[in-house]
Design an enzyme around this catalytic site. Structure first.
Site, PDB file in Angstrom:
ATOM      1  N   GLY A  26      34.461  28.676  45.235  1.00 51.69           N
ATOM      2  CA  GLY A  26      34.928  29.755  44.669  1.00 51.69           C
ATOM      3  C   GLY A  26      34.113  30.997  44.603  1.00 51.69           C
ATOM      4  N   SER A  27      33.861  31.984  43.570  1.00 50.36           N
ATOM      5  CA  SER A  27      33.357  33.063  43.705  1.00 50.36           C
ATOM      6  C   SER A  27      31.906  32.857  43.156  1.00 50.36           C
ATOM      7  CB  SER A  27      33.862  33.991  42.761  1.00 50.36           C
ATOM      8  OG  SER A  27      34.003  33.578  41.382  1.00 50.36           O
ATOM      9  N   GLU A  84      29.922  26.288  46.945  1.00 49.20           N
ATOM     10  CA  GLU A  84      30.310  26.929  48.314  1.00 49.20           C
ATOM     11  C   GLU A  84      30.947  28.387  47.706  1.00 49.20           C
ATOM     12  OE1 GLU A  84      29.649  26.585  51.156  1.00 49.20           O
ATOM     13  OE2 GLU A  84      28.896  24.332  51.204  1.00 49.20           O
ATOM     14  N   CYS A  96      36.822  32.382  53.507  1.00 49.44           N
ATOM     15  CA  CYS A  96      35.338  32.652  53.118  1.00 49.44           C
ATOM     16  C   CYS A  96      34.625  32.886  54.497  1.00 49.44           C
ATOM     17  CB  CYS A  96      34.781  31.334  52.349  1.00 49.44           C
ATOM     18  SG  CYS A  96      35.175  29.916  53.178  1.00 49.44           S
ATOM     19  N   GLN A 128      44.091  40.611  43.452  1.00 53.53           N
ATOM     20  CA  GLN A 128      43.426  40.695  44.777  1.00 53.53           C
ATOM     21  C   GLN A 128      43.923  42.117  45.543  1.00 53.53           C
ATOM     22  OE1 GLN A 128      40.784  38.320  45.954  1.00 53.53           O
ATOM     23  NE2 GLN A 128      40.867  40.203  47.277  1.00 53.53           N
ATOM     24  N   GLU A 135      31.656  41.430  49.422  1.00 48.35           N
ATOM     25  CA  GLU A 135      32.829  40.448  49.849  1.00 48.35           C
ATOM     26  C   GLU A 135      34.332  41.008  49.328  1.00 48.35           C
ATOM     27  OE1 GLU A 135      33.850  36.674  48.248  1.00 48.35           O
ATOM     28  OE2 GLU A 135      33.902  35.725  50.241  1.00 48.35           O
TER      29      GLU A 135
HETATM   30  P1  NAP Z   1      37.116  31.981  41.343  1.00 46.79           P
HETATM   31  O1  NAP Z   1      37.592  32.981  40.650  1.00 46.79           O
HETATM   32  O2  NAP Z   1      35.592  31.746  41.309  1.00 46.79           O
HETATM   33  O3  NAP Z   1      37.828  30.551  41.140  1.00 46.79           O
HETATM   34  C1  NAP Z   1      37.430  29.173  41.774  1.00 46.79           C
HETATM   35  C2  NAP Z   1      37.846  28.422  40.534  1.00 46.79           C
HETATM   36  O4  NAP Z   1      36.927  28.513  39.611  1.00 46.79           O
HETATM   37  C3  NAP Z   1      39.041  28.372  40.053  1.00 46.79           C
HETATM   38  O5  NAP Z   1      39.751  27.085  39.940  1.00 46.79           O
HETATM   39  C4  NAP Z   1      39.035  29.131  38.926  1.00 46.79           C
HETATM   40  O6  NAP Z   1      39.927  28.842  37.850  1.00 46.79           O
HETATM   41  C5  NAP Z   1      37.740  28.541  38.323  1.00 46.79           C
HETATM   42  N1  NAP Z   1      37.073  29.528  37.095  1.00 46.79           N
HETATM   43  C6  NAP Z   1      37.208  30.720  37.028  1.00 46.79           C
HETATM   44  N2  NAP Z   1      36.230  30.805  35.735  1.00 46.79           N
HETATM   45  C7  NAP Z   1      35.631  29.832  35.368  1.00 46.79           C
HETATM   46  C8  NAP Z   1      34.895  29.576  34.561  1.00 46.79           C
HETATM   47  N3  NAP Z   1      34.453  30.373  33.702  1.00 46.79           N
HETATM   48  N4  NAP Z   1      34.512  28.288  34.091  1.00 46.79           N
HETATM   49  C9  NAP Z   1      34.704  27.314  35.228  1.00 46.79           C
HETATM   50  N5  NAP Z   1      35.570  27.557  36.390  1.00 46.79           N
HETATM   51  C10 NAP Z   1      36.133  28.805  36.424  1.00 46.79           C
HETATM   52  O7  NAP Z   1      37.321  32.153  42.921  1.00 46.79           O
HETATM   53  P2  NAP Z   1      38.777  32.386  43.579  1.00 46.79           P
HETATM   54  O8  NAP Z   1      39.209  33.738  43.417  1.00 46.79           O
HETATM   55  O9  NAP Z   1      39.726  31.327  43.312  1.00 46.79           O
HETATM   56  O10 NAP Z   1      38.469  32.100  45.232  1.00 46.79           O
HETATM   57  C11 NAP Z   1      37.763  33.295  45.939  1.00 46.79           C
HETATM   58  C12 NAP Z   1      36.431  33.119  46.239  1.00 46.79           C
HETATM   59  O11 NAP Z   1      36.200  31.769  46.695  1.00 46.79           O
HETATM   60  C13 NAP Z   1      35.738  33.830  47.323  1.00 46.79           C
HETATM   61  O12 NAP Z   1      34.541  34.365  46.918  1.00 46.79           O
HETATM   62  C14 NAP Z   1      35.508  32.967  48.399  1.00 46.79           C
HETATM   63  O13 NAP Z   1      34.544  33.519  49.238  1.00 46.79           O
HETATM   64  C15 NAP Z   1      35.086  31.825  47.804  1.00 46.79           C
HETATM   65  N6  NAP Z   1      35.636  30.680  48.771  1.00 46.79           N
HETATM   66  C16 NAP Z   1      34.498  30.012  49.461  1.00 46.79           C
HETATM   67  C17 NAP Z   1      34.608  28.977  50.206  1.00 46.79           C
HETATM   68  C18 NAP Z   1      33.444  28.314  50.923  1.00 46.79           C
HETATM   69  O14 NAP Z   1      33.652  27.252  51.085  1.00 46.79           O
HETATM   70  N7  NAP Z   1      32.264  29.062  50.934  1.00 46.79           N
HETATM   71  C19 NAP Z   1      35.787  28.478  50.522  1.00 46.79           C
HETATM   72  C20 NAP Z   1      36.882  29.337  49.990  1.00 46.79           C
HETATM   73  C21 NAP Z   1      36.609  30.382  49.148  1.00 46.79           C
HETATM   74  P3  NAP Z   1      41.379  29.920  37.914  1.00 46.79           P
HETATM   75  O15 NAP Z   1      42.277  29.643  38.956  1.00 46.79           O
HETATM   76  O16 NAP Z   1      41.915  29.852  36.553  1.00 46.79           O
HETATM   77  O17 NAP Z   1      40.724  31.318  37.979  1.00 46.79           O
END
Ligand code: NAP
Ligand code: MG
Length: 477
Positions: free
Chosen positions: A223-224, A245, A279, A326, A378
């Site tokens: 995730g982020s 990741e 990503c 987004q 990003e």
């Molecule tokens: P995100 O906001 O970080 O969310 C990822 C996960 O974390 C979701 O399940 C989210 O739940 C959860 N989360 C959010 N806040 C949290 C907290 N305080 N404590 C614990 N968990 C929490 O990321 P996203 O917007 O879903 O995805 C986009 C990001 O993922 C981008 O930065 C992208 O580059 C990255 N990504 C990386 C890869 C890689 O392999 N490098 C692959 C795919 C995506 P909610 O659903 O409720 O928000």
């Protein structure tokens, strides 16, 4: 039907929430139950109780369950691909492709169950034998993003189970549908109760409860960066293993000697398909001066031909942005790029946010400078920036001038620069004459710098995170 959480093999109700279709926000894909803190702690306890039995389950039994899950995923590729497209906004073809990839991942790790799990070192003392074995880690918390609702859960859950771990899985709140079906398939494939638990709902409630728990042995997160560093901090304090990741700002370098039509095809694929929400997407294009104008025009003419529309409509190349937040982020970066002085190109009207969904035309900024926020931050949408470079040395310097290091590509017909790029690029995945965004299910995945932390995911190296090495010394008496 309301889709419930799975805790200790039992479906458990909770506060309902709607899964909305980003292609048409008047459509609810389904109602799902949010877990609370008690549910999370019950799930962790169930996994802990199930762990000794699962860890000692013979490998062929574990493999058979994973093979059955792979077969069902493959058999239901069309149905689940459509569900994925409805809940996330990828096209039907992309959705089906992702389900197929998840099936292959389960098949791969079913096979891994039966591979050698140790080594014997030469004796240093007469009659003392040194054995290395891999033991499962224990109970793993998994927190996943919305952009690959089936593939990412699959590439975490399959190796975790294959190597004998138990799992508590929290999918992104926007995409609980694929997660629910994946867990249901694994349950019906024969997983004992408690081995895999599903807790859906908001990150700041469900994810936070997992992070706060003292009873998880490891967390695997995609995730982020913001959430990733929060997990890192808390895990370090608790002495818990973690794997992250996170983001990317991936570059594709195009040299004067490149095949321009091929380079433009790869760039358009990597930058804009899946709505740029990968990503590994190309968001910076670094082109040497001799081909700069030709490359820009080749990219723009391909962008003109792209059909943006409902993920399930015949002929759609690119679906909607995943949600309003987004969508607003993407729009704000278009404004930032303009204010920073880059030249904006897109077809027709840039975007339409109406009752249907969040549709946005792919955007190319030319004459960009790598120092711009447009090139450093990003965005995670269909926005790419074209940056001029003098030669290879200048291009690689620009490529590496980023806090991220996930993937990168070069387009060139020169073996010398192809080889230099593989050596020089500060990335986890280096592509030569291939899009930055297409990776194989059996090859290690992950980056360096702020993109990733911990062992690679997928392929043989997945074992590094999901097992611990035990060294045993045995004297023959
Ligand atoms: P995100 O906001 O970080 O969310 C990822 C996960 O974390 C979701 O399940 C989210 O739940 C959860 N989360 C959010 N806040 C949290 C907290 N305080 N404590 C614990 N968990 C929490 O990321 P996203 O917007 O879903 O995805 C986009 C990001 O993922 C981008 O930065 C992208 O580059 C990255 N990504 C990386 C890869 C890689 O392999 N490098 C692959 C795919 C995506 P909610 O659903 O409720 O928000
Ligand atoms: Mg949805």
């Amino acid at each position: 039907m309301t889709f419930e959480n799975l805790i200790n093999g039992q479906y458990r109700p909770g506060q309902p929430f709607a899964n909305i279709n980003p292609s048409d926000t008047s459509e609810t894909v389904g109602m799902f139950c949010a877990a609370d803190v008690t549910d999370v702690n019950d799930a962790i306890l169930a996994a802990r109780n199930a762990f000794p039995g699962w860890a000692d389950t013979p490998a062929p039994t574990r493999a058979a369950i994973l093979y059955r899950a792979a077969d069902e995923l493959m058999a239901r590729k069309a149905e689940l691909g459509e569900l994925l497209a409805r809940e996330e906004g990828k096209t039907r073809a992309e959705g089906e492709g992702e389900i197929g990839r998840a099936a292959l991942t389960f098949r791969y790790f079913a096979g891994e169950c039966l591979r050698p799990m140790g080594e014997i070192l030469p004796d240093m003392r007469a009659g003392v034998r040194v054995e290395l074995t891999h033991a499962p880690v224990g109970v793993i918390g998994m927190i996943t993003p919305w952009n690959f609702p089936m593939a990412i859960p699959a590439w975490k859950i399959a190796p975790a189970l294959a190597y004998g771990n138990c799992v508590v899985f929290k999918p992104a709140e926007l995409v609980p549908g694929c997660a629910w079906h994946l867990v249901d398939i694994l349950k019906r494939s024969g997983l004992p109760d408690g081995v895999l638990n599903l807790v859906m709902g908001k990150g700041r409630v469900v994810g936070q409860a997992m992070i706060d728990s003292l009873d998880l042995d490891a967390i695997s997160f995609t995730g982020s960066e913001v959430v990733g560093s929060h997990i890192a901090l808390s895990s370090a304090q608790k002495g818990r293993r973690y794997q992250l990741e996170m983001g990317g700002k991936n570059a594709t370098i195009v040299l004067d000697d490149a095949d321009i039509p091929h380079a433009a095809d790869c760039i358009v694929q990597a930058a804009y398909f899946s709505t740029g929400q990968r990503c590994t997407a190309t968001s910076r294009i670094i082109a040497t001066k001799g081909i700069y104008n030709d490359l820009r025009d080749a990219i723009l003419s391909r962008m003109d031909g792209l059909v943006i529309g409902h993920a399930l409509a015949e002929g759609t190349d690119i679906g909607p942005v995943v949600d309003e937040r987004q969508f607003e982020t993407n729009r704000s970066y278009v404004g930032i790029g303009k204010d920073e002085g880059a030249t904006l190109h897109h077809k027709g009207t840039l975007d339409t946010k109406n009752h249907d969904g969040f549709y946005m035309q792919p955007v190319l900024f030319s004459d960009a400078d790598n120092k711009m926020r447009l090139c450093q931050e990003e965005i995670f949408g269909p926005v790419a920036a074209l940056i001029p470079a003098a030669d290879y040395d200048d291009a690689i310097e620009i490529c590496n001038d980023s806090r991220y290091g996930l993937s990168g590509a070069i387009m060139t017909s020169s073996p010398k620069y192809a080889n230099r790029f593989k050596h020089d690029a500060k990335v986890g995945m280096a592509m030569v004459n291939c899009p930055s965004a297409n990776t194989d299910f059996h090859a290690p995945f992950g980056g360096c710098k702020s993109s990733s932390f911990g062992p690679k995911e997928q392929g043989p190296h997945a074992r590094d995170f999901f097992t611990t090495v035990k060294t045993s010394y045995t004297a023959t008496l």
